[in-house]
Every structure is written in structure tokens, then in C-alpha cells.
Design a protein around this motif. Sequence first.
Motif, mmCIF file in Angstrom:
data_model
loop_
_atom_site.group_PDB
_atom_site.id
_atom_site.type_symbol
_atom_site.label_atom_id
_atom_site.label_comp_id
_atom_site.label_asym_id
_atom_site.label_seq_id
_atom_site.Cartn_x
_atom_site.Cartn_y
_atom_site.Cartn_z
ATOM 1 N N LEU A 186 0.818 -1.214 0.000
ATOM 2 C CA LEU A 186 0.000 0.000 0.000
ATOM 3 C C LEU A 186 0.848 1.258 0.000
ATOM 4 O O LEU A 186 0.409 2.306 -0.492
ATOM 5 C CB LEU A 186 -0.938 -0.006 1.209
ATOM 6 C CG LEU A 186 -2.073 -1.030 1.171
ATOM 7 C CD1 LEU A 186 -2.869 -1.011 2.466
ATOM 8 C CD2 LEU A 186 -2.992 -0.778 -0.018
ATOM 9 N N VAL A 224 1.482 1.778 -3.606
ATOM 10 C CA VAL A 224 0.252 2.285 -4.235
ATOM 11 C C VAL A 224 0.065 3.767 -3.908
ATOM 12 O O VAL A 224 -0.300 4.574 -4.781
ATOM 13 C CB VAL A 224 -0.955 1.459 -3.768
ATOM 14 C CG1 VAL A 224 -2.262 2.100 -4.232
ATOM 15 C CG2 VAL A 224 -0.861 0.028 -4.273
ATOM 16 N N SER A 225 0.314 4.150 -2.668
ATOM 17 C CA SER A 225 0.178 5.552 -2.276
ATOM 18 C C SER A 225 1.208 6.427 -2.980
ATOM 19 O O SER A 225 0.932 7.592 -3.300
ATOM 20 C CB SER A 225 0.330 5.678 -0.761
ATOM 21 O OG SER A 225 -0.647 4.916 -0.088
ATOM 22 N N VAL A 266 2.193 5.955 -6.015
ATOM 23 C CA VAL A 266 1.596 6.175 -7.343
ATOM 24 C C VAL A 266 0.555 7.283 -7.294
ATOM 25 O O VAL A 266 0.504 8.161 -8.164
ATOM 26 C CB VAL A 266 0.970 4.869 -7.875
ATOM 27 C CG1 VAL A 266 0.232 5.120 -9.187
ATOM 28 C CG2 VAL A 266 2.022 3.801 -8.054
ATOM 29 N N VAL A 274 3.528 -3.813 -8.987
ATOM 30 C CA VAL A 274 2.448 -3.179 -8.228
ATOM 31 C C VAL A 274 2.332 -1.707 -8.609
ATOM 32 O O VAL A 274 1.229 -1.176 -8.806
ATOM 33 C CB VAL A 274 2.693 -3.334 -6.709
ATOM 34 C CG1 VAL A 274 1.696 -2.494 -5.917
ATOM 35 C CG2 VAL A 274 2.583 -4.786 -6.300
ATOM 36 N N TYR A 275 3.478 -1.048 -8.729
ATOM 37 C CA TYR A 275 3.502 0.370 -9.112
ATOM 38 C C TYR A 275 2.853 0.560 -10.482
ATOM 39 O O TYR A 275 1.964 1.400 -10.664
ATOM 40 C CB TYR A 275 4.945 0.868 -9.122
ATOM 41 C CG TYR A 275 5.121 2.256 -9.698
ATOM 42 C CD1 TYR A 275 5.093 3.368 -8.869
ATOM 43 C CD2 TYR A 275 5.320 2.463 -11.065
ATOM 44 C CE1 TYR A 275 5.258 4.654 -9.386
ATOM 45 C CE2 TYR A 275 5.485 3.731 -11.586
ATOM 46 C CZ TYR A 275 5.453 4.816 -10.750
ATOM 47 O OH TYR A 275 5.616 6.067 -11.261
ATOM 48 N N THR A 301 -0.906 -0.254 -10.706
ATOM 49 C CA THR A 301 -1.693 0.809 -10.072
ATOM 50 C C THR A 301 -1.811 2.029 -10.977
ATOM 51 O O THR A 301 -2.898 2.615 -11.111
ATOM 52 C CB THR A 301 -1.050 1.217 -8.735
ATOM 53 O OG1 THR A 301 -0.901 0.071 -7.904
ATOM 54 C CG2 THR A 301 -1.909 2.244 -8.020
ATOM 55 N N THR A 302 -0.712 2.433 -11.614
ATOM 56 C CA THR A 302 -0.777 3.610 -12.480
ATOM 57 C C THR A 302 -1.611 3.345 -13.730
ATOM 58 O O THR A 302 -2.280 4.243 -14.243
ATOM 59 C CB THR A 302 0.643 4.073 -12.857
ATOM 60 O OG1 THR A 302 0.567 5.378 -13.426
ATOM 61 C CG2 THR A 302 1.293 3.166 -13.872
ATOM 62 N N TRP A 341 -5.183 3.659 -12.582
ATOM 63 C CA TRP A 341 -5.475 5.087 -12.421
ATOM 64 C C TRP A 341 -5.744 5.731 -13.782
ATOM 65 O O TRP A 341 -6.703 6.499 -13.947
ATOM 66 C CB TRP A 341 -4.303 5.778 -11.726
ATOM 67 C CG TRP A 341 -4.465 7.271 -11.562
ATOM 68 C CD1 TRP A 341 -4.350 8.216 -12.546
ATOM 69 C CD2 TRP A 341 -4.785 7.984 -10.368
ATOM 70 N NE1 TRP A 341 -4.556 9.469 -12.047
ATOM 71 C CE2 TRP A 341 -4.831 9.357 -10.700
ATOM 72 C CE3 TRP A 341 -5.014 7.600 -9.052
ATOM 73 C CZ2 TRP A 341 -5.105 10.335 -9.756
ATOM 74 C CZ3 TRP A 341 -5.294 8.585 -8.113
ATOM 75 C CH2 TRP A 341 -5.340 9.927 -8.468
#
Length: 410
Positions: free
Chosen positions: A40, A43-44, A46, A238-239, A242-243, A246
Amino acid sequence: MDTIASLFSFITTPVSWIIVQFHKLYGAIFGPDTGWAWGLSIVSLVVVIRICLIPLFVKQIKSMRNMQALQPKMKAIQERYKNDRQRQSEEMMKLYKDTGTNPLSSCLPILAQSPFFFALYHVLSKIASGDTIGVLNQELVNSAREAHIFGAPIAAKFMDSEEKVAALSASLTDVRVVTAIMIVLMSASQFYTQRQLMQKNVDLTVKTPYMQQQKMLMYIFPLIFAVTGINFPVGVLVYWLTTNVWTMGQQMYVINQNPTPGSKAQDNYLQRLLKSVSSHGEVRGRRRRSVVQAIVAKGADRNDNERKFFAGLAKAGFAAQADGTVIKSDTVTADAEAGSAARRQQPKRQSKAQRQSGGTHQTGEAKPSLEKQQDTPPKPAGKSSPATPRQAKSGQRKGSQRPKHPSSKK
């Protein structure tokens, strides 16, 4: 990849600092050594980066709109110099320069994220080897090495050896299954984002180099992610996943709320707006009123979707105003009904015989003669009125006759 990542080592300190700050927050909730806390935190990271890149995203949208507006001119240049590719490219570059449009602006968010991407890759590589980097001390590095996401360490890669994965307290099967799933999701999300852009938010009827570029990117980027993803640590996957999510959500919002003029998305948006106006009798929301105001200001330059929207308003009995509002207009409805009634009540076309006789209606009744309608006094016996024209004999022309020459016989 390690060499490229080292080029962006100057940004590893701020990247590691952001991760550590979020790790303190999530570590207090899930535990400092858990995969949830470190995952997380990435994720934050990103979310923070993408919020900072919103101005670039707005610039990207404006550039894409400019490209859409230039498509008719680009098509004309393409047809004019279709046998001269060099002259065609020169004219295209001149058009871009004159209008201040950059066809590569659609890649700005991706290019701006590259330093953060490689910096994160560099940080995770150091974590995998147990080295400190940035603000990550040895305690935090050891904690990150123990963090697992669905059984895969955040610093492990698909191509790592079994011994290296075992050193991170994991199995090679778990690492490869998790990384393979994340690579597929990452590539699929990128492909879907570009595909919905091509299908809904552009005009595919105009074939231009810009359209070919967008179509090429739709297939190239997912392929790049699929090929290079096997060399990315789980934390980098993960990065990037997530992007991509988004970007997909951001693109869906733009398509639904601020579509490109002339696109399929604009037609759907205006139909929803028409349904809302018909139900509530007004344009609700400042942004919707600004859309109607912009369409009214276009005048004769409206596209097919906008003309269809105005026709729907008129049919519903509304008239759009210059300030973006609508008013109930009985005149619009009355004019439409009068026009349809006039088309229904047009008289039947008469035949040539009916036009010549002039005395027969469509019902077959003879028109009353003009002489019969007038009340004329009786003529004196034995005298003929000089003003009364002589009756035309058969074969002679009706109406007044030309006087005969004095030398002619009577």
C-alpha cells in the motif's frame, strides 16, 4: 535495466522518503513487516505522483483535442500530396508549428513518470540485495525483504533463480505465478485504456498519421509491458499496475464527462443530457450549462452530434439559450407541427387537361363561369356591343383578336 535505473539515482531519496512515510501509517495498521504495509505504500506513491501529474494530463487532453480539430486539414494535406511523402511530412510539420500542436503530447504522462519508475526499480533492487538506499536504513531494508504480496516478496522477479528466491523466504512457483498474473493484468489494463480511447473518444472516419500513431500505441505499449515485465520486481509491477488502473479510470471519466467533439462518446453524452433536460425541464449543473453554451456559440459550425442534440431539444419543445440554459418554447413545437401539417395538406397536382379547362375541381364539379356570376344588363335587340369580344371559332385563338387590315376582304 540496473544501469538505466542508476541514471535516476538522484530521485531515489525523495521516492524512498515517500514510501517510508506511508509505511509508518500502514505499518501501524497492518504491521510493519507485512506485504500490505509495503504494498500500500507503493500504491500511495503512485497516487501522489499521479496527482502531481494532473496538469500534464490536462495538457495532454488539450493537445489531443487540437489534433482532433486539425484532422480535416491533415486529411486535405494527405490527399493533396499523396504521391509525395516528403512534401506531405513537411506540410504536416508546418501545420503543427503554426497551430502550436505537439503530436507527442499524448506520451507526456508516461515520460514524466519514467524517473520515478526507474528510481523505484533501483530502490527495490537494493532491497533485494540487502543494501541501504536513500532514507531506508538497514532495519527498514530487512523489513521490506520479509514483506510478501500473495506469497511473493516485493523485491523478487520472474527471472530470479530458485536460490535467490529462497534467500527471500519464498518459493519460485509462487513468485512466477504472482508476477505472471500481474504482468497480464498490467498489459490488459493498458490495452483496454487505449482501446476505449480509440473506439469512443476519436473520429475514426478520418485517417491521419495521428490516428495511425494512436492505433500503433494501442498494441506497442501492452507488448512492451509483457516483454519487459518479467524483469521487474513485484513492487515495480504493483507500481505500474496501479498507475494503469489510475489512467484507465481517468480516461473513463474524461470520455463520460468531457468527450471529444464529434466522437461517439459525445453523442452518448448529449443524449444523456437531452434525456435529463426532457425529464427536469432545465440544464442541471454548471458544467452542463457550459457545454450547451459552447454548442450554441458554434452556430453553423456544429457537428452532427450537436445538430442532433438541438433537433431533439426542439422536438421536446425546448430552445437553448446563449447562457447555456433552456426555455420552454411553444413556438418551436408549433412551427414543427405547422410544418408537418402543411406537408400533409398539400393539394394534389392537376393534370394538363384540368389546367387548360380551368373549370374542373378535383371532385369533378365545374367552376361557375365569370359571366354567370356577374349581374349584367340585357343587351338591346339588333345591336351588338362593341366592347364584347367575338366568340372564337373552332381552331381560332381565344381572347382578343388582331384587327384586320383595311385592304382585306370582309
